[in-house]
Structure formats: C-alpha cells, structure tokens
Scaffold this motif. Structure first.
Motif, PDB file in Angstrom:
ATOM      1  N   ALA A 115     -66.183 -71.430  61.527  1.00  0.00           N
ATOM      2  CA  ALA A 115     -66.373 -70.011  61.192  1.00  0.00           C
ATOM      3  C   ALA A 115     -66.406 -69.220  62.495  1.00  0.00           C
ATOM      4  O   ALA A 115     -66.673 -69.784  63.563  1.00  0.00           O
ATOM      5  N   PRO A 116     -66.135 -67.916  62.422  1.00  0.00           N
ATOM      6  CA  PRO A 116     -66.041 -67.130  63.658  1.00  0.00           C
ATOM      7  C   PRO A 116     -67.384 -66.751  64.263  1.00  0.00           C
ATOM      8  O   PRO A 116     -68.338 -66.437  63.562  1.00  0.00           O
ATOM      9  N   LEU A 117     -67.423 -66.806  65.596  1.00  0.00           N
ATOM     10  CA  LEU A 117     -68.466 -66.157  66.392  1.00  0.00           C
ATOM     11  C   LEU A 117     -67.813 -64.878  66.910  1.00  0.00           C
ATOM     12  O   LEU A 117     -66.912 -64.928  67.740  1.00  0.00           O
ATOM     13  N   TRP A 118     -68.251 -63.738  66.390  1.00  0.00           N
ATOM     14  CA  TRP A 118     -67.484 -62.500  66.553  1.00  0.00           C
ATOM     15  C   TRP A 118     -67.473 -61.981  67.982  1.00  0.00           C
ATOM     16  O   TRP A 118     -68.444 -62.105  68.721  1.00  0.00           O
ATOM     17  N   GLY A 119     -66.322 -61.405  68.347  1.00  0.00           N
ATOM     18  CA  GLY A 119     -66.163 -60.782  69.645  1.00  0.00           C
ATOM     19  C   GLY A 119     -64.782 -60.165  69.751  1.00  0.00           C
ATOM     20  O   GLY A 119     -64.049 -60.052  68.757  1.00  0.00           O
ATOM     21  N   ALA A 120     -64.411 -59.773  70.948  1.00  0.00           N
ATOM     22  CA  ALA A 120     -63.119 -59.122  71.175  1.00  0.00           C
ATOM     23  C   ALA A 120     -61.980 -60.099  70.959  1.00  0.00           C
ATOM     24  O   ALA A 120     -62.116 -61.304  71.208  1.00  0.00           O
ATOM     25  N   GLY A 121     -60.848 -59.573  70.528  1.00  0.00           N
ATOM     26  CA  GLY A 121     -59.672 -60.401  70.302  1.00  0.00           C
ATOM     27  C   GLY A 121     -59.430 -60.652  68.828  1.00  0.00           C
ATOM     28  O   GLY A 121     -60.270 -60.363  67.972  1.00  0.00           O
ATOM     29  N   GLU A 122     -58.267 -61.220  68.527  1.00  0.00           N
ATOM     30  CA  GLU A 122     -57.886 -61.507  67.147  1.00  0.00           C
ATOM     31  C   GLU A 122     -58.596 -62.756  66.635  1.00  0.00           C
ATOM     32  O   GLU A 122     -58.859 -63.695  67.388  1.00  0.00           O
ATOM     33  N   LEU A 123     -58.907 -62.765  65.350  1.00  0.00           N
ATOM     34  CA  LEU A 123     -59.400 -63.983  64.724  1.00  0.00           C
ATOM     35  C   LEU A 123     -58.369 -65.091  64.913  1.00  0.00           C
ATOM     36  O   LEU A 123     -57.161 -64.846  64.823  1.00  0.00           O
ATOM     37  N   THR A 124     -58.836 -66.302  65.170  1.00  0.00           N
ATOM     38  CA  THR A 124     -57.903 -67.419  65.352  1.00  0.00           C
ATOM     39  C   THR A 124     -57.554 -68.091  64.026  1.00  0.00           C
ATOM     40  O   THR A 124     -56.715 -68.986  64.004  1.00  0.00           O
ATOM     41  N   SER A 125     -58.191 -67.660  62.959  1.00  0.00           N
ATOM     42  CA  SER A 125     -57.767 -68.109  61.630  1.00  0.00           C
ATOM     43  C   SER A 125     -56.517 -67.334  61.238  1.00  0.00           C
ATOM     44  O   SER A 125     -56.190 -66.301  61.834  1.00  0.00           O
ATOM     45  N   GLU A 126     -55.813 -67.820  60.225  1.00  0.00           N
ATOM     46  CA  GLU A 126     -54.567 -67.188  59.772  1.00  0.00           C
ATOM     47  C   GLU A 126     -54.565 -67.072  58.250  1.00  0.00           C
ATOM     48  O   GLU A 126     -55.428 -67.638  57.570  1.00  0.00           O
ATOM     49  N   ILE A 184     -71.704 -53.697  63.601  1.00  0.00           N
ATOM     50  CA  ILE A 184     -72.153 -54.836  64.413  1.00  0.00           C
ATOM     51  C   ILE A 184     -70.955 -55.452  65.137  1.00  0.00           C
ATOM     52  O   ILE A 184     -71.038 -55.780  66.325  1.00  0.00           O
ATOM     53  N   GLN A 185     -69.838 -55.603  64.440  1.00  0.00           N
ATOM     54  CA  GLN A 185     -68.633 -56.160  65.069  1.00  0.00           C
ATOM     55  C   GLN A 185     -68.232 -55.330  66.285  1.00  0.00           C
ATOM     56  O   GLN A 185     -67.965 -55.880  67.370  1.00  0.00           O
ATOM     57  N   ALA A 186     -68.189 -54.024  66.119  1.00  0.00           N
ATOM     58  CA  ALA A 186     -67.787 -53.135  67.215  1.00  0.00           C
ATOM     59  C   ALA A 186     -68.765 -53.230  68.386  1.00  0.00           C
ATOM     60  O   ALA A 186     -68.363 -53.217  69.551  1.00  0.00           O
ATOM     61  N   GLY A 187     -70.049 -53.343  68.074  1.00  0.00           N
ATOM     62  CA  GLY A 187     -71.059 -53.451  69.122  1.00  0.00           C
ATOM     63  C   GLY A 187     -70.921 -54.723  69.927  1.00  0.00           C
ATOM     64  O   GLY A 187     -71.079 -54.724  71.156  1.00  0.00           O
ATOM     65  N   LYS A 207     -67.886 -54.264  72.201  1.00  0.00           N
ATOM     66  CA  LYS A 207     -68.185 -53.331  73.279  1.00  0.00           C
ATOM     67  C   LYS A 207     -69.046 -53.979  74.361  1.00  0.00           C
ATOM     68  O   LYS A 207     -68.946 -53.639  75.544  1.00  0.00           O
ATOM     69  N   ASN A 208     -69.885 -54.929  73.965  1.00  0.00           N
ATOM     70  CA  ASN A 208     -70.773 -55.593  74.911  1.00  0.00           C
ATOM     71  C   ASN A 208     -70.152 -56.839  75.544  1.00  0.00           C
ATOM     72  O   ASN A 208     -70.852 -57.627  76.186  1.00  0.00           O
ATOM     73  N   GLY A 209     -68.855 -57.011  75.373  1.00  0.00           N
ATOM     74  CA  GLY A 209     -68.129 -58.014  76.139  1.00  0.00           C
ATOM     75  C   GLY A 209     -68.042 -59.410  75.549  1.00  0.00           C
ATOM     76  O   GLY A 209     -67.568 -60.327  76.221  1.00  0.00           O
ATOM     77  N   LEU A 210     -68.476 -59.602  74.305  1.00  0.00           N
ATOM     78  CA  LEU A 210     -68.351 -60.929  73.707  1.00  0.00           C
ATOM     79  C   LEU A 210     -66.914 -61.172  73.250  1.00  0.00           C
ATOM     80  O   LEU A 210     -66.208 -60.231  72.864  1.00  0.00           O
ATOM     81  N   LYS A 211     -66.494 -62.417  73.292  1.00  0.00           N
ATOM     82  CA  LYS A 211     -65.132 -62.793  72.917  1.00  0.00           C
ATOM     83  C   LYS A 211     -65.138 -63.618  71.636  1.00  0.00           C
ATOM     84  O   LYS A 211     -66.128 -64.286  71.318  1.00  0.00           O
ATOM     85  N   GLN A 212     -64.014 -63.590  70.917  1.00  0.00           N
ATOM     86  CA  GLN A 212     -63.887 -64.404  69.709  1.00  0.00           C
ATOM     87  C   GLN A 212     -64.009 -65.885  70.057  1.00  0.00           C
ATOM     88  O   GLN A 212     -63.334 -66.383  70.959  1.00  0.00           O
TER      89      GLN A 212
END
Length: 343
Positions: free
Chosen positions: A261-272, A289-292, A295-300
């Motif tokens: 499952a995803p740990l949310w952050g910047a970039g596209e989901l790696t699921s398809e 929450i996703q946008a925050g 914005k705080n630099g977390l990556k997918q």
C-alpha cells in the motif's frame, strides 16, 4: 484556520483481519512482561570515531537516556544517536552510538542510572542512524486470558500474517497527531522539528492504515487487483502486476512477492490500472493531508500490506497466561500482532 478542524478527531477503528478477538487479556502488566531486543543486522567494526553501547533499560525512555549518556560523556546531545525508539514500559536492549573522536573512550562502567545497564562498549566507523536496524525480537507475556481456546485459535491464525498497521501509539489519543498535522498544513507553525516529524509520520501512516483497513473490508488483503504494486520479499524492489495469470498468483502464494500500500508523498503512485484507481478513490477524501505531505518533502513509497511474524512460538505459563516470542522487521509493530489476539 477552521475551528471545526481544530477539534477534528481521526478514528483509529481499523478493521481486524480475523474479526474482533474473542478473548480479553492484559499485557505490559510489568516491564518484565514486555521484552524487546534490537537486531542491527550487521557487525560493528571495533574501531572508528563512534562509541557504540549495547544497553539494557527497564522502564526508561530512549530519548531521555540518550541525553543522560551525552552528559556523562560530556558531548552535545546531538552527538548521540540510536536506531529506534523503544518502549518505556518494557525491558529492552538496544544500541546507542556516541560520536567521540580520538582514542580515549569514557569509562562507562562508572555510568549509573536506575534501570539501566551498559552490557557492551565497542567502537564503530560511523554512527548508528535512525532506522538502521534489521528488526526486533519480542518476548511478551499476556495475562488474565478470558478464553484460552479462542486465544489458542488466534495464535495459530496470526502466524499466517496480520495487517501491517502502524501502531496506535503513532497517532496519539483519538488521532491527535494526525489532527495536529492537518492544522500544521493549514498554517500553524510548529518550530520543534521532532514534533513536526511525529505529525508528518502520523498523517502519512494514517493514510496507509486506511488502505489496509479498506482492503480487509473488501476482501482484497490477499487477492491482488490488476496493477497492484508488489514487493520482492528478498530485496524490497517493486513492480506493478500487469497480469493475474496463474504463475503470478503462485508467486504471491509462495510469498516471493507481497502486496503493498502507498506511503503518500510527491510523485506518481507506482500502482497501475485497477489498483491505482482503487487507491486514488479511497484516499481522495484526504486531499488536504496528501498535499501537506507533498509540500513537506515526502516522496511516494510503498509498504507491505501484511506482516508475517517470524520465529513465532507460544508457551502457556498457566491457564490464563501465555508467553509469545516472535521477530519483526524494522518499522513493524508488535501491537499489530497483539491487537489480533486479545482485546
């Protein structure tokens, strides 16, 4: 700032994999009932600028102890590091590293603190960073078991896996830390870097737990969707499932790969495909929450849906007490196992 959000609470009522436990029980009745031993997964070199301490602590806070070690060694607190926080209410063994250049190592046999024993002192060429461990060994005693037969059944079930939830302690009472993250995203200034980190982790972890909980509800915790992002169990690399042919299903069954499952952050989901749509729709109500997080630099990133306790054993001490031993990889919670056993 929205006053309603100021008071908002986030439910921690995540779904059980095997249904709500039928037996009640108590744990952490004493520190001796909750034993944790850290496994770094690598050998220390015996030389270098960092003095590493193998420490047993009973009923003590990791961060507080780190500061006391810094005082004793007469170094700044920032020069003391550790792989992970360990429960205060427990008997735990973990590594600390102190940056002390030069040939003189303080005499830690003179360090005295209630409930703390320094078991080993060895130098290493680099500091022990947060998360730099393979996993932890747990030995936990559950007491006042109300239904031995129900717990015996649950002990068999959890060996097949439990939801890889982040533990409730990450979120604070009634999800306070998630709400604090939300208000931070809305403009509240949080100067304390440690608190900011806690709030960001809580928000990200909450979205992850929501995906697992939904997949359990939809009976998709073992059944893949087309496009599900799976992880190789051996090397932790990822790829999306672009077919659900028998050979693919067999790899999942043999646990060569596992659903994530995803740990949310910047970039596209790696699921398809279907999996990407499922995750996107499910988490769409948490866009703020996703946008925050972005914005705080977390990556997918990704994390396995299920957690398989390793080296699992259970020994009944009497009709109402059982001792459970198991090993979990780094970043996984013993409470995720316990919540499937007793209420």
């Amino acid at each position: 700032m929205n006053e309603e959000n100021e008071k908002q609470q986030f439910s921690l009522d995540f779904n059980y994999l095997y249904g709500k436990p039928q037996s009640s029980g108590l744990f952490k009745q004493s520190c001796e009932d909750f034993n944790v031993q850290e496994d770094l997964g690598f050998e220390l070199t015996g030389e270098g600028e960092h003095v590493c301490l193998w420490v047993q602590k009973v009923g003590e806070n990791t961060q507080f102890l780190a500061r006391e070690l810094a005082k004793f060694a007469e170094i700044p607190a920032k020069n003391v590091s550790y792989a992970g926080l360990k429960d205060r209410q427990g008997d735990t063994k973990q590594w600390f590293s102190l940056h002390i250049p030069g040939k003189i190592t303080p005499d830690f046999s003179l360090f005295e603190f209630p409930g703390v024993t320094i078991l080993k002192v060895i130098r290493h060429h680099k500091k022990i960073k947060t998360g730099a461990l393979a996993g932890n060994y747990f030995s936990i005693v559950l007491r006042e078991i109300s239904d031995k037969s129900a717990l015996q059944k649950a002990l068999q079930q959890v060996q097949e896996g439990v939801p890889n939830y982040f533990g409730a302690q990450r979120f604070g009472f009634d999800g306070y830390n998630v709400n604090a993250a939300l208000t931070m995203f809305q403009g509240r200034k949080i100067k304390d870097r440690f608190k900011r980190g806690i709030y960001l982790s809580a928000a990200r972890s909450y979205l992850f737990n929501q995906v697992i909980s939904a997949r359990i509800k939809d009976a998709l915790y073992k059944t893949p969707l087309l496009g599900d992002c799976v992880q190789f169990v051996g090397n932790r690399s990822f790829f999306p499932l672009m077919d659900l042919e028998p050979a693919t299903m067999e790899r999942l069954e043999r646990r060569e790969v596992c659903l994530t499952a995803p740990l949310w952050g910047a970039g596209e989901l790696t699921s398809e495909l279907d999996a990407k749509e499922y995750e996107t729709v499910l988490l769409s109500k948490y866009q703020e929450i996703q946008a925050g997080l972005v914005k705080n630099g977390l990556k997918q990133e990704r994390r396995p849906l299920l957690l398989i306790p390793e080296k699992f054993s259970a020994v009944w001490l009497d009709d109402r007490s059982v001792k459970i031993d198991f090993y979990l990889p780094s970043g996984c919670y013993a409470t995720s196992v316990l919540r499937e056993l007793v209420i």
